[in-house]
Scaffold this active site. Structure first.
Site, PDB file in Angstrom:
ATOM      1  N   SER A  13       0.831  -1.210   0.000  1.00 39.92           N
ATOM      2  CA  SER A  13       0.000   0.000   0.000  1.00 39.92           C
ATOM      3  C   SER A  13       0.863   1.258   0.000  1.00 39.92           C
ATOM      4  CB  SER A  13      -0.981  -0.001   1.177  1.00 39.92           C
ATOM      5  OG  SER A  13      -0.319  -0.324   2.366  1.00 39.92           O
ATOM      6  N   ASP A  17       6.286   2.832   6.862  1.00 35.03           N
ATOM      7  CA  ASP A  17       6.342   2.277   5.499  1.00 35.03           C
ATOM      8  C   ASP A  17       6.564   3.372   4.463  1.00 35.03           C
ATOM      9  OD1 ASP A  17       5.572   0.111   6.988  1.00 35.03           O
ATOM     10  OD2 ASP A  17       3.486   0.176   6.346  1.00 35.03           O
ATOM     11  N   TYR A  48      -4.793  -4.835  14.152  1.00 37.31           N
ATOM     12  CA  TYR A  48      -3.854  -3.711  14.148  1.00 37.31           C
ATOM     13  C   TYR A  48      -4.431  -2.523  14.917  1.00 37.31           C
ATOM     14  CZ  TYR A  48      -0.479  -0.293  12.380  1.00 37.31           C
ATOM     15  OH  TYR A  48       0.500   0.666  12.286  1.00 37.31           O
TER      16      TYR A  48
HETATM   17  C1  GLA Z   1       2.267  -1.825   9.384  1.00 38.49           C
HETATM   18  C2  GLA Z   1       2.097  -0.316   9.488  1.00 38.49           C
HETATM   19  C3  GLA Z   1       3.360   0.344  10.033  1.00 38.49           C
HETATM   20  C4  GLA Z   1       3.817  -0.332  11.324  1.00 38.49           C
HETATM   21  C5  GLA Z   1       3.861  -1.842  11.147  1.00 38.49           C
HETATM   22  C6  GLA Z   1       4.170  -2.554  12.438  1.00 38.49           C
HETATM   23  O1  GLA Z   1       3.233  -2.125   8.424  1.00 38.49           O
HETATM   24  O2  GLA Z   1       1.805   0.235   8.214  1.00 38.49           O
HETATM   25  O3  GLA Z   1       3.119   1.728  10.230  1.00 38.49           O
HETATM   26  O4  GLA Z   1       3.000   0.035  12.400  1.00 38.49           O
HETATM   27  O5  GLA Z   1       2.650  -2.362  10.642  1.00 38.49           O
HETATM   28  O6  GLA Z   1       5.455  -2.260  12.847  1.00 38.49           O
END
Ligand code: GLA
Length: 347
Positions: free
Chosen positions: A109, A156, A213
């Site tokens: 994403s 990310d 999450y």
């Molecule tokens: C996903 C989220 C990130 C981070 C990771 C866990 O990738 O997009 O921002 O929180 O999970 O480290």
């Protein structure tokens, strides 16, 4: 501060590319004001944007399954957020292709968001200096949080925009509005080691607001001791990992990665069977360290392994899958690569 206005020589079509990422260590720390150590990989998403005469946004992807239009919300969000930065984004035809497995834990994403934003920068003649790259990363994070409903933490998008060849990025989120980013050389291949990503085949959906999450974020905000114990110890592990990398103490780095996995499994409870099976099989076959990477609930592992044991480790993981009648996992040897770039812009 909004970016300066784009230069007056805009193009009619531009192509942008942005990589997926692996997080070496430091998981579920970004939204907790902590430390993480991601790197951009050599799998990437490419977006071609073409200026339209009207103000519509027309989107096509070769990878998205027919009828699945969820991905278009990311593009709509990115365009809206770039406009909020003051970028004069016209109506666009947007074409997307990708080698980042969708929903596979390598941040497909963020790669999509950053590829679109980078292509738009190319179209508008907007230079991508360091400050603008950070602004774009933050705009993309907001696109994901506010337009798609996935409350992600920002790691990310920073990795996709600021990645550097041969480097991981130490990101410190102590100041959420101005995360500090320090490149850390990661010379694993010089020392005969490889970074192996294994895709468990289990897909996760971060955009699910009721999913694990978002729930973990709420638990941390509410002070859940076991979740916060993971965060505190994980931050310590990131610091120790950077020291180990500086000293090229690879077995130590491996141990920290494996300890991180244990903590995500037992304290943070975001691992799943297949992630645990890959990690155990890889360690059992002599890998230096292995852990889930990304948000969890599926996705990928990252394994640090001597190049000469790569085949043995891959075979052991495949055998562990076969023994359980699970469809074979995917393997990619990855290199820390560069961040997003404009591939072409034509007047
Ligand atoms: C996903 C989220 C990130 C981070 C990771 C866990 O990738 O997009 O921002 O929180 O999970 O480290």
């Amino acid at each position: 501060m909004p970016s300066p206005s784009p230069s007056p020589s805009p193009s009619t079509v531009a192509v942008g590319r942005a990589p997926g990422r692996v997080n070496l260590i430091g998981e579920h720390t970004d939204y907790n004001g902590g430390l993480c150590l991601p790197f951009a990989v050599d799998l990437a998403t490419t977006a071609t944007v073409r200026r339209r005469d009207d103000d519509r946004l027309v989107m096509r992807s070769r990878e998205a399954p027919a009828g699945d239009e969820q991905w278009t919300a990311y593009v709509v969000g990115v365009v809206a957020e770039l406009r909020r930065l003051g970028w004069d984004v016209p109506g666009l035809d947007v074409d997307v292709t990708s080698t980042v497995p969708l929903g596979g834990g390598l941040s497909s994403s963020a790669a999509l968001e950053c590829a679109v934003a980078t292509a738009v920068a190319g179209l508008l003649g907007q230079a991508l200096d360091g400050a603008t790259r950070r602004e774009v990363a933050e705009a993309c994070r907001r696109a994901e949080t506010e337009h798609v409903g996935a409350p992600t933490g920002g790691m990310d998008q920073l990795a996709a925009m600021l990645g550097a060849d041969g480097h991981a990025l130490l990101v410190d989120f102590a100041d959420r509005d101005r995360p500090q980013v320090t490149p850390v050389p990661l010379p694993v291949s010089r020392d005969g080691l490889a970074l192996l990503v294994t895709d468990t085949g289990v897909r996760h959906v971060l955009a699910d607001g009721d999913g694990g999450y978002a729930q973990r974020r709420r638990e941390c905000a509410a002070g859940h001791p076991r979740r916060l114990r993971h965060v505190t110890r994980e931050n310590e592990r990131v610091r120790a990992a950077v020291e180990a990398i500086d000293a090229r103490a690879w077995p130590r780095l491996g141990d920290l990665m494996t300890a991180s996995h244990g903590s995500l499994r037992d304290d943070y409870e975001v691992s799943v069977d297949r992630l645990d099976v890959v990690v155990d099989a890889a360690i059992g076959a002599g890998a230096l360290g292995s852990r889930m990477t990304g948000g969890g609930f599926g996705g990928c592992t990252i394994t640090l392994v001597a190049e000469k044991r790569l085949g043995v480790v891959r075979d052991a993981v495949d055998a562990a899958y076969r023994a359980r009648d699970w469809a074979a996992p995917g393997h990619h040897v990855v290199q820390p690569g560069r961040g997003a770039e404009v591939l072409s812009a034509v007047e």
